[in-house]
Design a protein around this motif. Structure first.
Motif, mmCIF file in Angstrom:
data_model
loop_
_atom_site.group_PDB
_atom_site.id
_atom_site.type_symbol
_atom_site.label_atom_id
_atom_site.label_comp_id
_atom_site.label_asym_id
_atom_site.label_seq_id
_atom_site.Cartn_x
_atom_site.Cartn_y
_atom_site.Cartn_z
ATOM 1 N N ASP A 251 0.858 -1.200 0.000
ATOM 2 C CA ASP A 251 0.000 0.000 0.000
ATOM 3 C C ASP A 251 0.894 1.250 0.000
ATOM 4 O OD1 ASP A 251 -1.596 2.193 0.727
ATOM 5 O OD2 ASP A 251 -3.007 0.906 1.797
ATOM 6 N N LYS A 252 0.893 2.005 -1.108
ATOM 7 C CA LYS A 252 1.777 3.177 -1.223
ATOM 8 C C LYS A 252 1.457 4.226 -0.176
ATOM 9 C CE LYS A 252 3.613 6.611 -4.449
ATOM 10 N NZ LYS A 252 3.524 7.699 -3.453
ATOM 11 N N ALA A 253 0.173 4.475 0.074
ATOM 12 C CA ALA A 253 -0.213 5.484 1.062
ATOM 13 C C ALA A 253 0.322 5.116 2.446
ATOM 14 C CB ALA A 253 -1.733 5.629 1.096
ATOM 15 N N LEU A 254 0.240 3.828 2.789
ATOM 16 C CA LEU A 254 0.749 3.383 4.082
ATOM 17 C C LEU A 254 2.262 3.532 4.142
ATOM 18 C CD1 LEU A 254 0.482 2.036 6.837
ATOM 19 C CD2 LEU A 254 0.448 -0.187 5.677
ATOM 20 N N ARG A 255 2.948 3.173 3.060
ATOM 21 C CA ARG A 255 4.410 3.322 3.037
ATOM 22 C C ARG A 255 4.809 4.778 3.188
ATOM 23 N NH1 ARG A 255 4.185 0.047 -1.569
ATOM 24 N NH2 ARG A 255 5.094 1.722 -2.837
ATOM 25 N N ASP A 256 4.083 5.677 2.536
ATOM 26 C CA ASP A 256 4.377 7.114 2.644
ATOM 27 C C ASP A 256 4.174 7.610 4.073
ATOM 28 O OD1 ASP A 256 4.998 7.177 -0.021
ATOM 29 O OD2 ASP A 256 3.076 8.031 -0.670
ATOM 30 N N THR A 257 3.091 7.134 4.711
ATOM 31 C CA THR A 257 2.818 7.526 6.096
ATOM 32 C C THR A 257 3.937 7.066 7.025
ATOM 33 O OG1 THR A 257 0.426 7.428 5.743
ATOM 34 C CG2 THR A 257 1.189 7.298 8.022
ATOM 35 N N LEU A 258 4.363 5.814 6.843
ATOM 36 C CA LEU A 258 5.446 5.287 7.659
ATOM 37 C C LEU A 258 6.747 6.054 7.426
ATOM 38 C CD1 LEU A 258 4.832 1.440 7.312
ATOM 39 C CD2 LEU A 258 4.593 2.795 9.394
ATOM 40 N N GLU A 259 6.998 6.399 6.165
ATOM 41 C CA GLU A 259 8.220 7.133 5.841
ATOM 42 C C GLU A 259 8.221 8.513 6.498
ATOM 43 O OE1 GLU A 259 11.930 7.518 4.745
ATOM 44 O OE2 GLU A 259 10.743 5.692 4.414
ATOM 45 N N THR A 260 7.064 9.155 6.544
ATOM 46 C CA THR A 260 6.951 10.454 7.205
ATOM 47 C C THR A 260 7.259 10.328 8.698
ATOM 48 O OG1 THR A 260 5.296 11.228 5.626
ATOM 49 C CG2 THR A 260 5.381 12.364 7.742
ATOM 50 N N MET A 261 6.689 9.310 9.330
ATOM 51 C CA MET A 261 6.940 9.108 10.764
ATOM 52 C C MET A 261 8.407 8.766 11.023
ATOM 53 S SD MET A 261 3.467 7.309 12.240
ATOM 54 C CE MET A 261 3.318 6.000 11.023
ATOM 55 N N ARG A 264 10.497 11.849 11.018
ATOM 56 C CA ARG A 264 10.385 12.572 12.292
ATOM 57 C C ARG A 264 11.276 11.937 13.350
ATOM 58 N NH1 ARG A 264 4.177 12.647 13.610
ATOM 59 N NH2 ARG A 264 4.966 13.624 15.529
#
Length: 339
Positions: A251-261, A264
């Motif tokens: 899931d690209k959206a999930l991967r992007d969310t994880l990458e953002t976290m 941080r």
């Protein structure tokens, strides 16, 4: 999703009937390999130290009649010879043996260029270099099929478990040898069958490749480690209840969310390192001041005050005070070296 590799069987082979009954049960529950100790290194003399080569026939019967691979522990060249002569599929190096480079080298030399799987448990003490050295000895002997087994470390203070998991060491060891599979031995970490499921699941959540679990057809009558062995029915429930994780999501959206976290976290890590640098500068300044005024480096009362403050601060911030205290003990040790 990759299914974890599962090894199961009793701590010790005791009788032919016990071995065959347990083997049938664990195979039916989904085990890929059957384990049973023939030679048992015990802390006290007079304890049950295994049936020795007598049990080799039982393991071979399990392999031939049930069609499941078998493994046992070896601690010297004589054990290795007996296992190779009998055609045992897999040998494991116990934690006490793994702590002795002389024994490990003897075993590695006796296995030189043989096609056999070797499982290397971590040494009893939390020494990643010693564990890594064990791997290198077998690799240099031409052993290509090596597994790591994380079974925890002798604790320095009382825990609810028998051994201290120190998951961080296992994670670092995996990074050191990414080409090797790592199993977890939840039985030896737990020391009690009630904790085996939580340790097993934690290991899989951390990305380990499988489990090496102690199972006995009648744990209450086991001649060694009876409290940490599951009965066959408990083992079947354990396997059925395990949750398997994927290494990465599609899931690209999930991967992007994880990458953002994760980004941080990277920023916070940089800030932590910067603060540690400032703290060490102050430690060096304090050290110079103490030396100039003939004051000893370590002042126990002051350090107890620091620990009390950080424990209280940890609780206020919903952190495990033991975890924070461990960090500050490391910082304190580094500060003393700086002074």
């Amino acid at each position: 999703m990759k299914r974890p590799y599962i090894i199961a069987g009793p701590c010790s082979a005791e009788t032919r009937e016990q071995v065959l009954s347990t083997a049938r049960g664990v195979k039916l529950a989904g085990a890929d390999m059957f384990r049973a100790g023939l030679w048992k290194p015990r802390t006290r003399p007079g304890s049950f130290q295994g049936v020795g080569e007598q049990g080799m026939e039982w393991l071979c019967e399990v392999r031939d009649s049930l069609g499941i691979r078998v493994c046992t522990e070896v601690a010297c060249a004589a054990h290795v010879k007996a296992c190779l002569d009998a055609g045992i599929d897999c040998l494991w190096i116990g934690a006490r043996t793994a702590a002795n480079p002389f024994q490990v080298q003897e075993i590695a030399d006796s296995l030189k260029d043989r096609e056999v799987r070797v499982l290397i448990k971590n040494p009893v003490n939390p020494d990643i270099e010693l564990w890594a050295g064990d791997v290198e000895r077998f690799a240099e002997a031409g052993i290509k099929d090596i597994f790591l087994v994380h079974r925890g470390f002798s604790p320095s203070s009382p825990l609810k478990y028998r051994n201290d998991p120190q998951w961080g060491i296992a994670v670092r060891m995996r990074s050191r040898f990414p080409q090797l599979q790592m199993l977890c031995d939840p039985s030896h970490i737990s020391g009690s069958r009630e904790y085996v499921p939580e340790i097993a699941q934690r290991a899989l959540d951390l990305g380990m490749d499988g489990l090496m679990t102690e199972v006995h057809c009648s744990p209450e009558s086991a001649l060694s480690d009876s409290s940490q062995q599951l009965c066959v029915e408990e083992f079947a429930l354990l396997v059925k209840g395990l949750e398997f994780r994927t290494a990465e999501s599609t899931d690209k959206a999930l991967r992007d969310t994880l990458e953002t976290m994760r980004s941080r976290i990277d920023i916070l890590d940089e800030q932590i390192v910067s603060l540690l640098s400032e703290r060490m500068k102050l430690s060096r300044e304090i050290g110079r001041t103490k030396k100039a005024n003939n004051i000893s480096i370590v002042q126990t009362a002051r350090w107890e005050e620091v620990l009390s403050n950080v424990r209280e601060c940890a609780i206020k911030n919903s952190l495990d005070p033991g975890f924070v205290e461990n960090i500050f003990n490391c910082i304190h040790g580094a500060s003393i070296n700086e002074q």
